[in-house]
Enzyme design. Structure first.
Site, short mmCIF file in Angstrom:
data_model
loop_
_atom_site.label_atom_id
_atom_site.label_comp_id
_atom_site.label_asym_id
_atom_site.label_seq_id
_atom_site.Cartn_x
_atom_site.Cartn_y
_atom_site.Cartn_z
NE ARG B 28 -2.17 -1.57 3.42
CZ ARG B 28 -2.80 -1.34 4.38
NH1 ARG B 28 -3.81 -1.04 4.76
NH2 ARG B 28 -2.01 -2.01 5.33
CG ASN B 46 -4.17 -4.66 2.56
OD1 ASN B 46 -3.71 -4.30 1.62
ND2 ASN B 46 -3.79 -4.85 3.71
#
Ligand SMILES: [Fe+3]
Ligand SMILES: [Mg+2]
Ligand SMILES: [Zn+2]
Ligand SMILES: [Zn+2]
EC number: 6.2.-.-
Lengths: 331, 781
Positions: B28, B46
């Protein structure tokens, strides 16, 4: 059918086939080697067993002595003294008369020594091949000792596990004689009656004697597993405390047998509340049958239904019942 | 009124879903840096095991983003799939790029996502660890998004700090800032910690209470001093306790062996870096990649032939293989640097017990073995022993799949709409959960006849089923009624569907499945013992197999196991079994020498047992034939650990390198092709008596088994037209056997496959069972 060796598969045969067939005539509660039958307020104990041992004669005993001791002991495991026995013989045609006389004499001697009369019986001669020599079926009636009601369901967490004597001699002797392995020069069967030992134990422990079992077929492993399952408890045994005579140990090593899986005919395991364990152990040791009695472990409330052996290395090995013939589990 | 200038490129909205190993690896922050740098607006988050990027901007910039996602992912990320869905509301995304909260949509895609494996300390963290100017200088728990603990600290999913063993450690201001900064390497590094706020070491000398006042440095110094003085320290590692001593100190190694009651089984050795590894062993490029990879497994390596070694003689007695590994945690880096020598690092357990993870339990159980305990206050949530691999045919071959590999899901070749629990075998136990197109193989769990291993099986199964909200409706199990795994399955509610799977079918299916072999294949299963479909013990089998069934085509000739498991522990008994009661006869003349060498009482009793069939079940095992040969050649009569006789036989063969087979023949019995080993054994005995060195005969024996196997497969291929050969079972851990089989099957026009991710030993059984169950239920069978 391959259910001969007295372990897991026999248990399944009984549980899946024989008992269900009885329907409403099946016994209530746990299965025991002897049943308590109340008659007019008196607890009568009843047991029956078929003896098919091969060979018929072996160091330390024969099928006749076994047929008396086995049934006397099954009664004793419910804290009952034997009152009377019934003995039936199934004889294969052509069986030597001299051998039959010998067995019958042995039955008589064993019954007299145990102090129990043989009050009735039966004899059947069957055709050649319909039986293997001689079978003996013994039924016993006993009277319960006051003060104790041991049952396979009675073991409780905290109980001490007491063993009355060395294990492994009977099964090793039988195997050695049957297969001509030569170990029987140093080993003999431990077959003997245990009712007087039980009387001494009940005298010392009373209702603290929770459960009794004679570890016959399947050995002490089966006896402990049956109690663990029926009582819903875990049992932990100390491997080093298990008395195995040196010649039995040596024979088992070479045969690849665990002495804990080998049959006995002259010892018992007792589950006794901790506060009376020492007293009961002392009482056992005061009798010749219990001279070598030892405390081998404890009952736990963890891992119910499981028997675990603490090894000399300190690890905890699961002690299982035999599953049919011993099949290696190592890959 | 908003007017869009005509020249400006059209603004599009894309939803990009990235599948693969993309969680717990800094993905990320990577997307955030990338998207911000490109001036795009949107979010990254996620979703179950995937990363989803909702992003708005000019089409060509979006395409550049997708390219970068594919082509330059972070170090430990693996991008398997990128799917782009175009369209959406640009306004909803707002301006700027942000990292959104994880979401769980377990109901939409039932895989096994979001439980990442543990990763070895990365280079950036190692630099900080040894940089006196860094605030984490010498901090034993330094980590970042590219490394650190994962599976071993997770309480619940999705993977966020609050649901890990780190929840109890409140972040200090400095760590909190790093954790929240999308440009930082520690952005959402869940186990982030520093000396001010994170876990600390403590030292407990054996038999004493630990000293809570001591600093981490003092604790470490005490452990280092104890090891330097020849003592053994129980170190709380990532997935369990390890026992550590000086690998160059003969007395120290001997003492550890005595205390652990482990006579000869090789110990793994940890070395500080690849240079130190190179001093002890020859390392191929493939082996180097495994050694330095993020899983940091123990890699079985060949020692330098003939060269003196720095290791104490008791580390790996009798073998030319040594298991080496590199430090995988900052704590191990610190220990190795301080001691500057190779260290024995072995599982913290006694014999077959599972590795200890609980502090109280470990300090009690390991007290007789350890002189002191190097503890810390970060709890271990799940048991992951050190993994063991070797390289065969240039590829990874997993011997023990645990830390760093498990619980990464493996592909399930036949997707299933069921939830399958495959309970495995008995030794080297694993279980597998399967649903959709994924199989989650639990970590290595030891031998189930150990009460603690059985309890650990229940605990690990409980943990993984809870994490993944997995309720089995199908149970796959072995045919062996005595395996405690089979008993476990039998004890489950009767309503569950049961799929019994033959042991060797499971072995070869495990190999076929992970190699993507679809249609029918030839399965060669060589192992110790497994229960066959006919109720006898198998172990040297040629099967024609599919995922749903098999037909036995060939086998090794049988021999009795005198005394059952006793014959497994003592290969000399097995040799007696072959000579005195095997399916084929070995002439008395050649056998006389060996028979004369055996103690007469044992020999005579075993002869009688075999003749009368007393506790002497027959087996067609290949592993037992290796055992027998090892004893017949005088290499190993008694095995201290499982497989020792075969390991030593392989080592002897490697020392000779011969490739000329001994005599052998195939015969036909009851419609099966059967390897008649009598000529092989006879020739080996005769030549040994004539003075041929055992190593040459050991090499000849390996060549024989290769020749027999190729001949069996060629016959089978001619008859069936099937050319794919899946080689599995514990014997395939033998590198000479496995690598030559690959080569020679190829020469014969067949295609050999080995296991890679899944162990060829019984650790792979559960995966094979799961595949069979999935395929069986799929057929509606
Ligand atoms: Fe196997
Ligand atoms: Mg009975
Ligand atoms: Zn890092
Ligand atoms: Zn901090």
């Amino acid at each position: 059918l391959g259910h001969g060796s007295g372990g897991q598969l026999s248990a399944e045969l009984i549980g899946d086939v024989l008992v269900p067939a009885l329907g409403s005539a099946a016994p209530a509660g746990a299965l025991e080697d002897a049943a308590v039958v109340p008659i007019d307020g008196v607890d009568v104990v009843l047991s029956t067993d078929a003896y098919v041992v091969s060979p018929l004669f072996f160091p330390g005993g024969d099928i006749g002595a076994l047929a008396v001791h086995g049934t006397v002991n099954d009664l004793a495991m419910r804290a009952a003294l034997p009152v009377a026995l019934a003995v039936a013989y199934v004889v294969e045609e052509g069986f030597p008369l001299a051998d039959l006389r010998r067995v019958a004499a042995s039955v008589g001697a064993a019954a007299r020594a145990a102090g129990v009369p043989v009050v009735t019986g039966d004899t059947k001669v069957v055709g050649r091949g319909a039986a293997d020599g001689l079978y003996v079926v013994t039924t016993g009636v006993g009277q319960r000792l006051a003060g104790a009601a041991p049952s396979a369901t009675g073991a409780a967490p905290g109980d001490a596990v007491l063993l009355s004597g060395p294990i492994g001699s009977h099964g090793t002797t039988i195997l050695s004689v049957r297969e001509g392995l030569g170990f029987d020069a140093d080993i003999c069967s431990d077959t003997q009656p245990l009712h007087r030992l039980v009387a001494a134990m009940v005298d010392a422990g009373g209702d603290a004697v929770h459960a009794l079992r004679d570890p016959t077929r399947g050995g002490i492993a089966s006896a402990l597993n049956e109690i663990a399952v029926t009582s819903g408890v875990g049992i932990e045994i100390d491997e080093q405390a298990l008395p195995v005579p040196a010649p039995v140990q040596a024979a088992c090593e070479i045969l690849g047998l665990d002495p804990a899986h080998v049959a006995n005919e002259g010892c018992l395991v007792a589950f006794v509340a901790a506060h009376r364990a020492d007293a009961v152990l002392a009482a056992m040791r005061s009798r010749p049958e219990g001279r070598a009695a030892v405390n081998i472990g404890t009952v736990r409330d963890t891992e119910p239904g499981r028997v675990v052996v603490r090894t000399s290395v300190g690890s905890r090995r699961i002690l299982d019942m035999l599953v049919g013939e011993q099949l290696p589990r190592i890959c | 009124m908003a007017v869009t200038p005509r020249e400006a490129p059209a603004r599009e909205v894309w939803s990009i879903r990235v599948r693969g190993t993309v969680q717990g690896v800094g993905f990320r922050p990577f997307v955030h840096r990338l998207a911000s740098g490109l001036g795009l607006d949107g979010t990254v988050r996620n979703v179950d095991g995937d990363v989803v990027v909702e992003v708005a901007g000019p089409a060509d910039t979006l395409a550049a983003l997708v390219r970068a996602l594919r082509e330059q992912p972070p170090q430990h990320a693996v991008v398997a799939h990128v799917t782009v869905t175009r369209g959406g509301d640009a306004g909803a995304l707002g301006a700027g790029f942000t990292v959104a909260l994880s979401t769980s949509a377990a109901t939409t895609r039932p895989g096994f996502a979001g439980l990442p494996v543990d990763l070895a300390t990365c280079d950036d963290c190692i630099r900080e660890l040894f940089d006196p100017a860094d605030r984490r200088y010498r901090y034993p728990f330094v980590n970042c998004t590219a490394c650190g603990p994962r599976a071993t600290i997770v309480d619940a999913l999705p993977y966020d700090r609050a649901r890990t063993a780190m929840a109890g450690f409140a972040l200090c201001a400095a760590c909190a800032a790093e954790y929240a900064d999308p440009t930082d390497r520690r952005f959402h590094a869940e186990p982030v910690a520093c000396p001010a706020c994170g876990p600390r070491l403590s030292w407990r000398p054996a038999g004493e209470a630990s000293d809570p006042g001591a600093t981490s440095e003092e604790a470490l110094a005490a452990a280092v001093a104890t090891i330097a003085a020849g003592g053994t320290v129980a170190v709380k590692g990532l997935g369990g306790y390890q026992l550590v001593c000086d690998a160059t100190d003969t007395a120290a190694v001997h003492r550890l062996r005595t205390r652990k009651r482990r006579l000869r089984k090789p110990f793994a050795v940890m070395v500080v870096d690849t240079a130190a590894a190179g001093v002890l062993a020859r390392i191929s490029p493939a082996e180097l990649r495994l050694l330095t990879g993020p899983a940091r497994p123990i890699v079985l390596l060949a020692t330098h032939p003939g060269a003196p070694t720095a290791l104490a003689s008791g580390v790996h007695p009798g073998t030319d293989r040594v298991g080496l590994f590199l430090p995988g945690t900052p704590l191990h880096h610190l220990l190795l640097r301080a001691l500057a020598r190779p260290l024995v690092v072995t599982s913290g357990n006694l014999s077959d017990e599972p590795i200890a993870i609980d502090d109280t339990d470990a300090t009690a159980r390991l007290a007789p073995v350890a002189d002191g305990f190097l503890l810390h206050d970060r709890p271990i949530r799940a048991r992951y022993d050190d993994s063991v691999v070797r390289v065969i045919g240039g590829r990874r071959f997993t011997v023990r799949r645990a830390r760093g590999y498990a619980p990464d899901p493996l592909p399930l070749p036949v997707a299933t709409d069921r939830s399958i629990l495959a309970v495995g075998a008995q030794l080297k136990h694993t279980f597998t959960l399967a649903r959709a197109d994924r199989a989650l193989v639990g970590p290595h769990g030891g031998s189930l006849d150990d009460a603690d291993a059985l309890a650990a099986f229940h605990a690990t199964l409980g943990q993984l089923t809870r994490l993944h909200r997995f309720t089995p409706d199908v149970l796959a199990h072995d045919l062996h009624p005595g395996y405690l795994s089979t008993r476990y399955a039998a004890g489950q509610p009767p309503g569950l569907r049961r799929v019994p799977v033959q042991h060797h079918h499971a072995h070869v299916v495990s190999c076929a499945a992970e190699n993507g072999v679809r249609g029918p294949f030839l399965g060669v299963a060589y192992d110790g013992l497994g229960l066959g479909a006919d109720g006898t013990l198998w172990g040297g089998e040629l099967l024609l197999a599919s995922y749903t069934g098999f037909r036995r085509l060939g086998r090794f000739g049988t021999a009795p196991l005198p005394g059952g498991e006793a014959a497994v522990r003592r290969p000399a008994r097995m040799a007696l079994g072959y000579l005195l009661g095997g399916e084929f006869a070995v002439p008395a003349g050649p056998a006389a020498g060996f028979l004369g060498r055996m103690p007469s009482a044992e020999r005579d009793t075993i002869a009688r047992m075999v003749a009368r069939g007393v506790n002497s079940p027959h087996t067609s095992s290949a592993g037992r034939l290796f055992d027998a040969m090892s004893s017949l050649l005088g290499i190993c009569d008694d095995a201290d650990y499982e497989g020792e006789a075969a390991v030593l036989l392989e080592a002897a063969a490697a020392a000779s390198g011969g490739t000329e087979p001994l005599p052998w023949r195939l015969t036909e019995v009851d419609g099966l092709w059967v390897y008649d080993w009598s000529g092989t054994l006879t020739a080996a005995l005769e030549r040994a008596r004539a003075g041929t060195p055992p190593s040459e005969l050991a090499a000849g024996f390996h060549a024989t088994i290769v020749a027999v196997t190729v001949a069996l497969c060629v016959r089978a291929a001619e008859q069936t037209g099937v050319t794919a050969v899946c080689l599995s079972g514990g014997c395939m851990q033998n590198r000479i056997l496995a690598s030559r089989l690959l080569t020679e099957l190829g020469t014969a026009g067949l295609t050999g496959h080995l296991n890679h991710d899944v162990p060829a030993n019984d650790g792979g059984i559960s995966y094979g069972q799961a595949v069979v169950a999935a395929a069986t239920c799929d057929e509606g069978g």
